[in-house]
Motif scaffolding. Structure first.
Motif, PDB file in Angstrom:
ATOM      1  N   LEU A   6      -4.196  54.827 -18.883  1.00 24.07           N
ATOM      2  CA  LEU A   6      -3.881  54.319 -20.317  1.00 24.07           C
ATOM      3  C   LEU A   6      -4.373  52.944 -20.653  1.00 24.07           C
ATOM      4  CD1 LEU A   6      -2.555  55.290 -23.134  1.00 24.07           C
ATOM      5  CD2 LEU A   6      -0.506  54.770 -22.062  1.00 24.07           C
ATOM      6  N   ASP A   7      -4.862  52.683 -21.971  1.00 27.15           N
ATOM      7  CA  ASP A   7      -4.958  51.427 -22.683  1.00 27.15           C
ATOM      8  C   ASP A   7      -4.698  51.462 -23.883  1.00 27.15           C
ATOM      9  OD1 ASP A   7      -5.758  49.024 -23.356  1.00 27.15           O
ATOM     10  OD2 ASP A   7      -7.565  48.797 -22.086  1.00 27.15           O
ATOM     11  N   PHE A   8      -3.498  51.244 -24.205  1.00 29.42           N
ATOM     12  CA  PHE A   8      -2.928  51.634 -25.562  1.00 29.42           C
ATOM     13  C   PHE A   8      -2.330  50.708 -26.338  1.00 29.42           C
ATOM     14  CE2 PHE A   8       0.443  53.365 -28.229  1.00 29.42           C
ATOM     15  CZ  PHE A   8      -0.125  54.051 -29.145  1.00 29.42           C
ATOM     16  N   SER A  38       1.870  47.027 -26.203  1.00 34.27           N
ATOM     17  CA  SER A  38       0.638  47.742 -25.725  1.00 34.27           C
ATOM     18  C   SER A  38       1.197  48.420 -24.303  1.00 34.27           C
ATOM     19  CB  SER A  38      -0.149  46.482 -25.059  1.00 34.27           C
ATOM     20  OG  SER A  38      -0.826  46.050 -26.303  1.00 34.27           O
ATOM     21  N   VAL A  39       0.468  49.284 -23.644  1.00 34.54           N
ATOM     22  CA  VAL A  39       0.861  49.742 -22.459  1.00 34.54           C
ATOM     23  C   VAL A  39      -0.104  49.975 -21.654  1.00 34.54           C
ATOM     24  CG1 VAL A  39       2.003  52.035 -21.330  1.00 34.54           C
ATOM     25  CG2 VAL A  39       2.909  51.270 -23.652  1.00 34.54           C
ATOM     26  N   PHE A  40      -0.361  49.668 -20.456  1.00 36.07           N
ATOM     27  CA  PHE A  40      -1.529  49.896 -19.571  1.00 36.07           C
ATOM     28  C   PHE A  40      -1.264  50.748 -18.449  1.00 36.07           C
ATOM     29  CE2 PHE A  40      -2.698  45.456 -21.193  1.00 36.07           C
ATOM     30  CZ  PHE A  40      -3.528  45.745 -22.524  1.00 36.07           C
ATOM     31  N   GLY A  41      -2.132  51.478 -17.971  1.00 32.47           N
ATOM     32  CA  GLY A  41      -2.169  52.157 -16.666  1.00 32.47           C
ATOM     33  C   GLY A  41      -2.423  51.158 -15.557  1.00 32.47           C
ATOM     34  N   LYS A  42      -2.029  51.842 -14.468  1.00 30.69           N
ATOM     35  CA  LYS A  42      -2.238  50.967 -13.269  1.00 30.69           C
ATOM     36  C   LYS A  42      -3.637  50.558 -12.942  1.00 30.69           C
ATOM     37  CE  LYS A  42       0.390  48.818 -10.346  1.00 30.69           C
ATOM     38  NZ  LYS A  42       1.605  47.832 -10.786  1.00 30.69           N
ATOM     39  N   GLU A  43      -4.369  51.245 -13.214  1.00 33.01           N
ATOM     40  CA  GLU A  43      -5.821  51.070 -12.810  1.00 33.01           C
ATOM     41  C   GLU A  43      -6.575  49.750 -13.767  1.00 33.01           C
ATOM     42  OE1 GLU A  43      -7.508  52.011 -10.295  1.00 33.01           O
ATOM     43  OE2 GLU A  43      -5.859  52.891  -9.325  1.00 33.01           O
ATOM     44  N   GLY A  59       6.080  39.070 -30.694  1.00 34.06           N
ATOM     45  CA  GLY A  59       7.629  39.389 -30.439  1.00 34.06           C
ATOM     46  C   GLY A  59       7.612  40.826 -29.731  1.00 34.06           C
ATOM     47  N   GLN A  60       6.314  41.525 -29.618  1.00 37.17           N
ATOM     48  CA  GLN A  60       6.428  42.714 -28.862  1.00 37.17           C
ATOM     49  C   GLN A  60       6.005  42.461 -27.398  1.00 37.17           C
ATOM     50  OE1 GLN A  60       7.175  45.825 -30.156  1.00 37.17           O
ATOM     51  NE2 GLN A  60       7.590  44.935 -32.260  1.00 37.17           N
ATOM     52  N   ASN A  61       5.813  43.509 -26.498  1.00 34.52           N
ATOM     53  CA  ASN A  61       5.560  43.442 -25.179  1.00 34.52           C
ATOM     54  C   ASN A  61       4.493  44.404 -24.895  1.00 34.52           C
ATOM     55  OD1 ASN A  61       8.263  41.829 -24.463  1.00 34.52           O
ATOM     56  ND2 ASN A  61       8.907  43.509 -25.543  1.00 34.52           N
ATOM     57  N   VAL A  62       4.020  43.994 -23.614  1.00 36.95           N
ATOM     58  CA  VAL A  62       3.045  44.863 -22.739  1.00 36.95           C
ATOM     59  C   VAL A  62       3.802  45.235 -21.891  1.00 36.95           C
ATOM     60  CG1 VAL A  62       0.822  44.376 -21.689  1.00 36.95           C
ATOM     61  CG2 VAL A  62       1.342  43.036 -23.443  1.00 36.95           C
ATOM     62  N   PHE A  63       3.463  46.642 -21.399  1.00 35.95           N
ATOM     63  CA  PHE A  63       4.146  47.370 -20.529  1.00 35.95           C
ATOM     64  C   PHE A  63       3.281  47.968 -19.571  1.00 35.95           C
ATOM     65  CE2 PHE A  63       6.987  47.123 -24.266  1.00 35.95           C
ATOM     66  CZ  PHE A  63       8.350  47.358 -23.791  1.00 35.95           C
ATOM     67  N   GLY A  64       3.771  48.190 -18.047  1.00 38.00           N
ATOM     68  CA  GLY A  64       2.971  48.710 -17.334  1.00 38.00           C
ATOM     69  C   GLY A  64       3.688  49.760 -16.506  1.00 38.00           C
ATOM     70  N   TYR A  65       3.021  50.227 -15.290  1.00 40.00           N
ATOM     71  CA  TYR A  65       4.087  51.234 -14.458  1.00 40.00           C
ATOM     72  C   TYR A  65       3.926  50.649 -12.997  1.00 40.00           C
ATOM     73  CZ  TYR A  65       2.758  54.335 -18.371  1.00 40.00           C
ATOM     74  OH  TYR A  65       2.765  54.868 -19.472  1.00 40.00           O
ATOM     75  N   ILE A  66       4.954  50.949 -12.464  1.00 42.87           N
ATOM     76  CA  ILE A  66       5.488  50.630 -11.054  1.00 42.87           C
ATOM     77  C   ILE A  66       6.027  51.696 -10.370  1.00 42.87           C
ATOM     78  CG2 ILE A  66       7.646  49.619 -12.014  1.00 42.87           C
ATOM     79  CD1 ILE A  66       7.096  47.268  -9.977  1.00 42.87           C
TER      80      ILE A  66
END
Length: 699
Positions: A423-425, A434-439, A513-520
């Protein structure tokens, strides 16, 4: 005035209304006849009385939905014990449903028993589901994957729609107006004649949205409108053969000019029920669903295309189920199916396709008169990961007519999905988070750094792009239920152990003021706690309800590091670096230690009216690690303070078919503050009080 004083004043005012109206109609000492026990189908895929099920189950009736005045699924779920709508993506930027501290990725959403797809931004947006034609909502907590698959590790939410029952054409039209120019209109029509029945439902919602950050460009929730259409057909070909067909279409558009943001959700469902004998039932089911979004982000100055984000997910699923009752209390369920799923996204290198086959079995029996046992298992063969067996065992023992013991245990498995990997959203409609997949997270962060959109990166950059592993889990529930006379109560102790839990984390803070999210992966994580539900009929027409959840959610590796004395933190006041103790560890992000709900529903027969007051309290929770030690501790300054949302509604019926309702959500005008807001910029948590009025006409 303090929060406690405000709550006390509200309760006293409501009690005064109850007392006054009770005096006007004259209270009778005799109790009202008890309603028949509710019937559910989700927990076992067979028709069961709620009071007989050995699993932790919540049932939300149509009457409760109507009386509260809510219009969307997320609103009514947020008032239930052990269920929390959490800002998993960002405050104001999207919510996920959390059950027993387990994130929304592990909660399966069904409509009439078939799954919903469309987790394009990290959560399944439950606000897109209108509740106007819902008969009831069934929530099964904990691992019920023996029948529903590994997506149900945290629970199942099944939306059951109404069936036509009258030989005459019946229906209703309603319109609800609320704060922020929120306009909701819906109409429903149904009829049942001999062997044929049909129903149709249409809903339109629009709003001007709202802004929680004055210094930010655009709005936190942009203006939007959406439509929902749902048609269903019922045909009894013979006494032993029944056919059901339905179609649903949802369309939504956000006003984010010059950018565009659209989404469409559609499904077609066909089910054939064949009963060759009184003991045997076959169900043949075909289901197709798709979820499509089209988002183009344009430069507001010169209209240049900055990002094209197209998402097209499709699922086709045939399934066969077989039920055979050897006796009244011994039923065998067998089933199997095939999933074929495709995902085509503009931000992926190519279209992704995978398929799976599955088989499940369940045996529901009573070895003793007071003991009910349900044993089940499901086998999944997936094209992207190894085959997996998911067993489940549950039991209920009735000590007497009022008191029962319930126990259940189940395990499951879940591989990283393509969203978590690729995901690259960036959600322009939700304020630009924004939300990014691990890859792709390393490249995504670097891209935002190159365009000066990052204020600071909150994780070690060397960890970006590290391998994301598959997950496994086992869940336990142990509880008691009591029901006698005016009172009923349930207490449930739960524990869910995860290995390699995939969870969201904040990677960076943006300059807006927003954030960038990923997965762990959380190497070894558990959630455990207690749920308590109490219902009490104080007076003939006055019902009280209260619920409480105590939740502990921790990473075992972090606990071990704290016990070893290898974790340090910086005191934000003295800036002194100190060694942290185990007691300084707050737990996993976005989990509140305490959640409480309180409800009062009052019927006023003489006035043909009703009133209710509902309170939802969530204790403080942390959003992310802010002092660089990779865990959420009491020294972090990312906590949202505890808050209460108070909702009120009053409704009256005129001339039998005309219903007028008014009320307010968030009556105490809670707004709060986002601790992750940029310096000198205030970002709120809630838009404040929202008033509404609704007119409903039956025909």
């Amino acid at each position: 005035m303090s929060l406690n004083k405000d709550l006390i004043l509200l309760f006293l005012s409501f009690a005064g209304l109850v007392t006054f109206s009770q005096e006007t109609q004259g209270l009778k000492d005799s109790m009202r006849t008890q309603d028949l026990d509710e019937v559910i189908v989700t927990a076992t895929r067979t028709v069961r009385q709620l009071s007989s099920v050995p699993l932790p189950v919540t049932l939300i009736s149509k009457k409760q939905i109507d009386r509260t005045g809510v219009t969307r699924l997320n609103e009514i779920l947020n008032e239930q014990t052990g269920i929390v709508m959490t800002p998993d993506a960002t405050i104001g930027g999207g919510e996920g449903v959390q059950i027993q501290g387990i994130a929304s990725d592990y909660v399966l959403i069904l409509i009439d028993g078939v799954p919903v797809v469309g987790r394009s931004s990290g959560n399944l947006d439950l606000s897109r589901f209108a509740v106007g034609n819902i008969k009831q909502i069934e929530v099964v907590k904990g691992p019920s994957s023996s029948l529903f698959g590994s997506e149900a590790l945290g629970g199942v939410i099944n939306i059951i729609t109404e069936k036509p029952s009258s030989e005459n054409i019946t229906g209703q039209f309603g319109h609800r107006a609320a704060t922020f120019n929120n306009q909701n209109s819906n109409v429903s029509v149904s009829q049942r004649r001999d062997k044929f029945g049909y129903s149709f439902f249409a809903d339109r919602l629009s709003t001007d949205g709202y802004d929680l950050a004055d210094g930010d460009n655009g709005q936190t929730v942009n203006p939007f409108f959406n439509y929902t259409f749902n048609g269903r057909l019922f045909f009894d070909a013979t006494e032993k053969l029944k056919i059901f067909a339905s179609g649903r279409y949802f369309s939504q558009e956000f006003d984010v000019m010059p950018s565009t943001s659209e989404e469409r959700d559609a499904n077609v469902h066909l089910r054939i029920d064949h009963n060759p004998s009184s003991k045997t039932n076959w169900q043949y089911e075909l289901y197709y669903t798709s979820y499509i979004t089209d988002e183009k982000i344009l430069d507001p100055v010169n209209n240049d295309l900055l990002l094209a984000n197209d998402f097209n997910q499709q699922l086709f699923r045939p399934e066969i189920r077989y039920n055979h009752s050897y006796s009244e209390n011994n039923t065998m369920t067998l089933g199997g199916g095939y999933n074929f799923e495709t995902l085509d996204r503009s931000l992926f290198a190519e279209q992704v396709t995978f398929d799976s086959q599955y088989l499940f079995v369940q045996y529901d029996f009573k070895p003793l008169e007071n003991l009910n046992i349900i044993a089940g298992a499901r086998f999944d063969n997936h094209s992207e990961y190894n085959s997996q067996l998911s067993p489940k065992l549950s039991a209920r023992y009735n000590f007497n007519e009022s008191f029962a013991l319930k126990v259940s245990v189940g395990s499951g498995f879940k591989a990283p999905d393509f969203r978590q990997l690729y995901l690259d959203f960036t959600n322009a409609a939700g304020g630009g988070y924004s939300v990014f997949g691990k890859e792709v997270e390393a490249a995504g962060i670097q891209r935002l750094l190159d365009t000066d959109e990052i204020a600071n990166v909150v994780v070690e950059q060397s960890t970006l792009g590290a391998r994301l592993n598959a997950e496994s889990s086992i869940g336990y529930n142990f509880g008691f239920s009591y029901k006698k006379g005016k009172i009923s109560s349930d207490i449930n102790l739960f524990r869910n152990d995860f290995d390699n839990l995939i969870d969201t984390q904040i990677l960076a803070a943006k300059t807006n003021g927003q954030n960038v999210f990923g997965y762990i992966n959380r190497e070894s994580v558990y959630t455990q706690g207690v749920e308590l539900d109490i219902k009490y009929r104080l007076l003939e027409n006055l019902d009280f309800g209260a619920g409480y959840q105590l939740l502990y959610a921790f990473d075992k590796d972090k606990e071990e590091a704290l016990e070893a004395g290898t974790v340090f933190g910086r005191n934000p006041e003295t800036l002194e670096t100190i060694r942290l103790a185990r007691s300084d560890y707050f737990g996993l992000e976005n989990r509140s230690r305490h959640t409480i709900n309180f409800k009062m529903f009052y019927e006023i027969p003489k006035w043909d009216a009703n009133a209710n007051l509902r309170v939802v309290y969530r204790s403080r929770f942390g959003l992310t690690d802010r002092n660089g030690n990779d865990l959420l501790d009491i020294l972090d300054n990312s906590f949202v303070a505890g808050y209460a949302l108070v909702n009120f509604a009053f409704g009256k019926t005129f001339y039998k078919n005309y219903q007028l309702q008014f009320g307010a959500n968030n009556l105490l005008d809670f707004k709060g503050q986002n601790p992750l807001a940029a310096q000198d910029e205030e970002v709120l948590v809630n838009p404040g009080t929202q008033f509404f009025t609704r007119l409903n006409i039956k025909f």
